[in-house]
Design an enzyme around this catalytic site. Sequence first.
Site, short mmCIF file in Angstrom:
data_model
loop_
_atom_site.label_atom_id
_atom_site.label_comp_id
_atom_site.label_asym_id
_atom_site.label_seq_id
_atom_site.Cartn_x
_atom_site.Cartn_y
_atom_site.Cartn_z
N LYS A 127 -48.15 -97.66 55.12
CA LYS A 127 -48.50 -97.69 53.57
C LYS A 127 -48.21 -98.51 52.78
CE LYS A 127 -48.29 -93.46 50.50
NZ LYS A 127 -47.74 -92.21 50.10
N SER A 136 -51.16 -88.63 48.57
CA SER A 136 -51.44 -90.06 48.23
C SER A 136 -51.81 -91.23 49.42
CB SER A 136 -50.28 -90.77 47.41
OG SER A 136 -48.90 -90.82 48.42
N SER A 172 -47.75 -85.77 50.56
CA SER A 172 -48.76 -87.01 50.61
C SER A 172 -48.66 -87.44 52.10
CB SER A 172 -48.18 -88.11 49.61
OG SER A 172 -48.43 -87.82 48.47
N1 GLN Z 1 -50.04 -84.92 45.31
C1 GLN Z 1 -48.80 -85.03 44.96
C2 GLN Z 1 -48.51 -85.65 43.68
O1 GLN Z 1 -49.39 -86.11 43.02
C3 GLN Z 1 -47.72 -85.42 45.99
C4 GLN Z 1 -47.56 -86.76 46.02
C5 GLN Z 1 -46.61 -87.31 47.03
O2 GLN Z 1 -46.28 -86.74 47.93
N2 GLN Z 1 -46.37 -88.52 47.06
O3 GLN Z 1 -47.32 -85.54 43.05
#
Ligand code: GLN
Length: 508
Positions: free
Chosen positions: A85, A160, A184
């Site tokens: 990532k 994400s 994410s």
């Molecule tokens: N979708 C969640 C957010 O927008 C989780 C993001 C993440 O785990 N980095 O904060």
Amino acid sequence: MSTDLTRLTAAELAGKIHAKEISAVEAARAHLDRIAAVDGGENGVHAFLHVAGESAIASAELVDAGIAAGTGPASSLAGVPLALKDVFTTRDMPTTCGSKILEGWQPPYDATVTARLRAAGVTILGKTNMDEFAMGSSTEHSAYGVTRNPWDRSRVPGGSGGGSAASLAAFEAPLAIGTDTGGSIRQPAAFTGTVGVKPTYGGVSRYGLVACASSLDQAGPCARTVLDAALLHEVIGGHDPLDSTSIDAPVPSVVAAARRGAEGDLSGLKVGVVRELGGEGYEPGVRTAYDASLRRLEKLGADLVEVSCPHFEYAMAAYYLILPSEVSSNLARFDAMRYGMRSTVSSGGGVASAEEVMAATREAGFGPEVKRRIILGTYALSSGYYDAYYGQAQKIRTLISRDFEAAFTQADVLVSPTTPTVPFPIGDKIDDPLAMYLNDLATIPTNLAGTAGMSVPSGLSDGLPTGLQIMAPALGEALMYRVGAAFEAARDADDGGPLIARVPEVAP
Ligand code: GLN
């Protein structure tokens, strides 16, 4: 070559490389060719922001040389390709975090996760797409275009870490690394029919992981099988003196646990079914898959007990105060002076001030979701509002931890659906932040409590993947992997093979 190397699991690839049946370079080439075939173009998967072909081959050559000389392999995963990532620093590749503000930035150092992968001889293929600074649930908030879900390329892969998850489902890599601040890793795993693990907070080093919300961020393994995730977990996990929140304890023996789980016996284990997750607000198809999953766990010998976590209802609200607060502080470092882009400002013939340059750079460099959260967090932390928002949210966080503690006195692990829905069409939720946030309804409590969670494929709903979430107490990963591997083996046996084998072929 008769077998398509991109279809093998990481464990199978490593076995063949170490037995000299294939070379690490062949494994790397097969995956680089696959990326070249399916990742680009109008309708390509677009899992990668950067492909590091030359360094991947060079790293694989080192592994092959070590094996030939009898000094290798460096680890159980030496020579296995991996997608990283783009939120981890890499001294030989750009690191953008999906943001324009870091376009062209090449860090001077490796994250601990990056360094451990290199030391283990893992072949890093490149960096994967993500929502900007890990804020989002669809990868649509990337400044570099959306990643497409290999199951249906008109749909999102989750976020994400959508790039990491999609790279697995498109057979571009057998392993990937993600980060999970609110879901994410687990939500994209559920959306792509793959396995994703959020380790216990402090289980994997955050050094060199560009911070989103430091008290919630956790790096973890992504793979197509539970055993592969376990192998990767043991490579990246463990104490790191460079991260002050890193746990100084041995990494849980997750590989042994996954192997034991695959034997398919969960008798004597208590599985807690969380009353507050999986009911209202979850799509019928998701609920059907979840019911079938519960029956499968029972068939494996587990005792199902209903547990109640009454404060989970407030988890989303607390998360969307704590996360933005930390974001507003962490992202202050992108000040146009130290990293990445700097906008030029014309100041009527005079010299622009630092504030003007900073404001112009942040205006141009940050996307709308990042701006929204910085503003929200700055407000929540402002004097006069701090106690009412941030202070209250921290109290809820404690109550959620207590809910978990109470539940874990009644059950060894807890389960729920990973997500309320199946992967949704690209564009569907982009203009509705609340609808987007609701993706993480079931995953956020684990981040707030700092405990462990994983998502394993649980079946299809109208041809689209769903995931089962398994949650364990802090450092309780071994049991979580055992249950995950048992569930996976049973599901695969009932279904005549792994779910991922049913992903439609992504035509070049
Ligand atoms: N979708 C969640 C957010 O927008 C989780 C993001 C993440 O785990 N980095 O904060």
